[in-house]
Design a protein around this motif. Structure first.
Motif, PDB file in Angstrom:
ATOM      1  N   LYS A 176      14.966   1.900 -15.068  1.00 58.83           N
ATOM      2  CA  LYS A 176      14.641   2.314 -13.701  1.00 58.83           C
ATOM      3  C   LYS A 176      14.257   3.791 -13.663  1.00 58.83           C
ATOM      4  O   LYS A 176      13.301   4.180 -12.983  1.00 58.83           O
ATOM      5  CB  LYS A 176      15.840   2.059 -12.777  1.00 58.83           C
ATOM      6  CG  LYS A 176      16.051   0.595 -12.415  1.00 58.83           C
ATOM      7  CD  LYS A 176      17.341   0.394 -11.642  1.00 58.83           C
ATOM      8  CE  LYS A 176      17.323   1.138 -10.313  1.00 58.83           C
ATOM      9  NZ  LYS A 176      18.571   0.898  -9.553  1.00 58.83           N
ATOM     10  N   PHE A 223      10.539   5.559 -12.733  1.00 61.88           N
ATOM     11  CA  PHE A 223      10.354   6.634 -11.762  1.00 61.88           C
ATOM     12  C   PHE A 223       9.649   7.831 -12.401  1.00 61.88           C
ATOM     13  O   PHE A 223       8.724   8.406 -11.825  1.00 61.88           O
ATOM     14  CB  PHE A 223      11.700   7.065 -11.191  1.00 61.88           C
ATOM     15  CG  PHE A 223      11.586   8.171 -10.185  1.00 61.88           C
ATOM     16  CD1 PHE A 223      11.222   7.900  -8.881  1.00 61.88           C
ATOM     17  CD2 PHE A 223      11.820   9.490 -10.550  1.00 61.88           C
ATOM     18  CE1 PHE A 223      11.087   8.914  -7.946  1.00 61.88           C
ATOM     19  CE2 PHE A 223      11.688  10.510  -9.626  1.00 61.88           C
ATOM     20  CZ  PHE A 223      11.324  10.224  -8.319  1.00 61.88           C
ATOM     21  N   LYS A 267       5.979   9.194 -11.209  1.00 60.79           N
ATOM     22  CA  LYS A 267       5.805  10.580 -10.755  1.00 60.79           C
ATOM     23  C   LYS A 267       4.816  11.325 -11.655  1.00 60.79           C
ATOM     24  O   LYS A 267       3.980  12.095 -11.168  1.00 60.79           O
ATOM     25  CB  LYS A 267       7.155  11.291 -10.757  1.00 60.79           C
ATOM     26  CG  LYS A 267       7.121  12.675 -10.127  1.00 60.79           C
ATOM     27  CD  LYS A 267       8.525  13.244 -10.000  1.00 60.79           C
ATOM     28  CE  LYS A 267       8.488  14.623  -9.322  1.00 60.79           C
ATOM     29  NZ  LYS A 267       9.857  15.186  -9.152  1.00 60.79           N
ATOM     30  N   MET A 322      10.953  10.368   2.399  1.00 61.42           N
ATOM     31  CA  MET A 322      10.918   9.826   1.042  1.00 61.42           C
ATOM     32  C   MET A 322      10.539  10.952   0.093  1.00 61.42           C
ATOM     33  O   MET A 322       9.366  11.300  -0.038  1.00 61.42           O
ATOM     34  CB  MET A 322       9.924   8.670   0.943  1.00 61.42           C
ATOM     35  CG  MET A 322      10.400   7.401   1.607  1.00 61.42           C
ATOM     36  SD  MET A 322       9.291   6.007   1.333  1.00 61.42           S
ATOM     37  CE  MET A 322       7.889   6.498   2.327  1.00 61.42           C
ATOM     38  N   ASN A 323      11.533  11.569  -0.502  1.00 57.12           N
ATOM     39  CA  ASN A 323      11.295  12.630  -1.466  1.00 57.12           C
ATOM     40  C   ASN A 323      11.027  11.995  -2.830  1.00 57.12           C
ATOM     41  O   ASN A 323      11.752  12.212  -3.791  1.00 57.12           O
ATOM     42  CB  ASN A 323      12.509  13.563  -1.513  1.00 57.12           C
ATOM     43  CG  ASN A 323      12.234  14.780  -2.358  1.00 57.12           C
ATOM     44  OD1 ASN A 323      11.089  15.093  -2.638  1.00 57.12           O
ATOM     45  ND2 ASN A 323      13.288  15.446  -2.791  1.00 57.12           N
ATOM     46  N   SER A 324      10.004  11.187  -2.870  1.00 51.82           N
ATOM     47  CA  SER A 324       9.578  10.378  -4.015  1.00 51.82           C
ATOM     48  C   SER A 324      10.395   9.096  -4.087  1.00 51.82           C
ATOM     49  O   SER A 324      11.616   9.134  -4.211  1.00 51.82           O
ATOM     50  CB  SER A 324       9.702  11.129  -5.350  1.00 51.82           C
ATOM     51  OG  SER A 324       8.976  12.331  -5.332  1.00 51.82           O
ATOM     52  N   ALA A 325       9.712   7.975  -3.989  1.00 49.34           N
ATOM     53  CA  ALA A 325      10.378   6.675  -4.050  1.00 49.34           C
ATOM     54  C   ALA A 325       9.401   5.645  -4.596  1.00 49.34           C
ATOM     55  O   ALA A 325       8.186   5.812  -4.511  1.00 49.34           O
ATOM     56  CB  ALA A 325      10.862   6.256  -2.668  1.00 49.34           C
ATOM     57  N   ILE A 331       8.431   1.729  -4.119  1.00 47.27           N
ATOM     58  CA  ILE A 331       8.588   0.534  -3.293  1.00 47.27           C
ATOM     59  C   ILE A 331       7.698  -0.541  -3.913  1.00 47.27           C
ATOM     60  O   ILE A 331       6.467  -0.471  -3.828  1.00 47.27           O
ATOM     61  CB  ILE A 331       8.188   0.800  -1.835  1.00 47.27           C
ATOM     62  CG1 ILE A 331       9.028   1.936  -1.258  1.00 47.27           C
ATOM     63  CG2 ILE A 331       8.338  -0.467  -0.995  1.00 47.27           C
ATOM     64  CD1 ILE A 331       8.635   2.349   0.149  1.00 47.27           C
ATOM     65  N   PHE A 344       4.216   4.070  -5.691  1.00 46.96           N
ATOM     66  CA  PHE A 344       4.925   5.339  -5.642  1.00 46.96           C
ATOM     67  C   PHE A 344       4.620   5.988  -4.300  1.00 46.96           C
ATOM     68  O   PHE A 344       3.459   6.161  -3.939  1.00 46.96           O
ATOM     69  CB  PHE A 344       4.466   6.252  -6.783  1.00 46.96           C
ATOM     70  CG  PHE A 344       5.110   7.612  -6.776  1.00 46.96           C
ATOM     71  CD1 PHE A 344       6.376   7.792  -7.329  1.00 46.96           C
ATOM     72  CD2 PHE A 344       4.469   8.700  -6.220  1.00 46.96           C
ATOM     73  CE1 PHE A 344       6.978   9.042  -7.327  1.00 46.96           C
ATOM     74  CE2 PHE A 344       5.060   9.958  -6.215  1.00 46.96           C
ATOM     75  CZ  PHE A 344       6.321  10.125  -6.765  1.00 46.96           C
ATOM     76  N   CYS A 345       5.654   6.358  -3.550  1.00 44.41           N
ATOM     77  CA  CYS A 345       5.475   6.886  -2.194  1.00 44.41           C
ATOM     78  C   CYS A 345       6.215   8.203  -2.017  1.00 44.41           C
ATOM     79  O   CYS A 345       7.254   8.444  -2.643  1.00 44.41           O
ATOM     80  CB  CYS A 345       5.995   5.892  -1.151  1.00 44.41           C
ATOM     81  SG  CYS A 345       5.207   4.282  -1.198  1.00 44.41           S
ATOM     82  N   ILE A 346       5.692   9.033  -1.122  1.00 48.98           N
ATOM     83  CA  ILE A 346       6.329  10.289  -0.766  1.00 48.98           C
ATOM     84  C   ILE A 346       5.830  10.683   0.625  1.00 48.98           C
ATOM     85  O   ILE A 346       4.683  10.384   0.991  1.00 48.98           O
ATOM     86  CB  ILE A 346       5.999  11.380  -1.807  1.00 48.98           C
ATOM     87  CG1 ILE A 346       6.829  12.639  -1.566  1.00 48.98           C
ATOM     88  CG2 ILE A 346       4.516  11.695  -1.827  1.00 48.98           C
ATOM     89  CD1 ILE A 346       6.743  13.629  -2.712  1.00 48.98           C
TER      90      ILE A 346
END
Length: 210
Positions: free
Chosen positions: A67, A71, A75, A160-163, A165, A169-171
């Motif tokens: 995991k 990430f 990133k 969302m400080n970086s996630a 889903i 990758f979302c922020i």
């Protein structure tokens, strides 16, 4: 490899042309880094690893490690996209400062490259600071409210400080969700944008002073 005949250019343009040459050459490396990041993400996205000798139980240590790798890969891919975006802008500036070379650029292919990139990775110019300085976005309430997404009339604050889903990758940046799909499709789209740009700049390599 992209290469210009710098000695054939006016001396006043050579430094900028050298910067152009260096930046164009760097795009392939950035693309390779993005492809590697997506490959790592995919490699860590399979079924949870099982304990040796007991297929009925998940190896939580390896699962959590995978995991974290997903990430890190997502990133890293986002940073590669941003670097690609920045290099394109630097290339455009250099072309404007090289009047000898500027008329040789294939405008149609250049526009095609820009459209391919913008369609695949919209609004990516604003993502860099949030990626590099994520902790600052939550350092005080004012910054949280600035970056957060607040649906339902502000009754709910989402930051969302970086996630990740699913495979995205979302922020959140300035009240907007930015991100990209960490997939082979995104790799193909970035390659298409790169190929179109290299094709647009190909005629520059053929310039020779008469």
């Amino acid at each position: 490899m992209f290469s210009l005949l710098l000695d054939h250019l006016p001396e006043s343009e050579r430094d900028e042309a050298f910067a152009l040459q260096r930046n164009v050459a760097s795009l392939t490396g950035i693309y390779d880094s993005f492809e590697a990041a997506v490959t790592l993400f995919e490699d860590c996205s399979g079924p949870p690893p099982r304990l040796d000798g007991d297929e009925s139980r998940i190896d939580m240590k390896k699962h959590n490690l995978h995991k974290n790798w997903r990430f890190i890969a997502a990133k890293s891919g986002a940073m590669s996209i941003y670097e690609f975006y920045q290099i394109i802008h630097s290339i455009n500036k250099s072309i404007k400062k090289c009047p000898t070379l500027a008329p040789l650029v294939d405008i149609n292919e250049r526009k095609k490259s820009a459209k391919l990139f913008d369609d695949a990775f919209p609004k990516f110019g604003g993502i860099r600071n949030s990626l590099a300085h994520g902790a600052e976005a939550t350092s005080d309430n004012e910054k949280i409210l600035r970056h957060a997404l607040m649906p339902f009339g502000g009754e709910l604050t989402i930051l969302m400080n970086s996630a990740i889903i699913g495979n995205e990758f979302c922020i959140t940046v300035d009240g907007t969700i930015l991100g990209y799909l960490v997939s082979r499709e995104s790799v193909d789209k970035l390659k298409a944008a790169l190929d179109a740009l290299l094709k647009a700049l190909q005629p520059l390599q053929n310039f020779r002073r008469k």
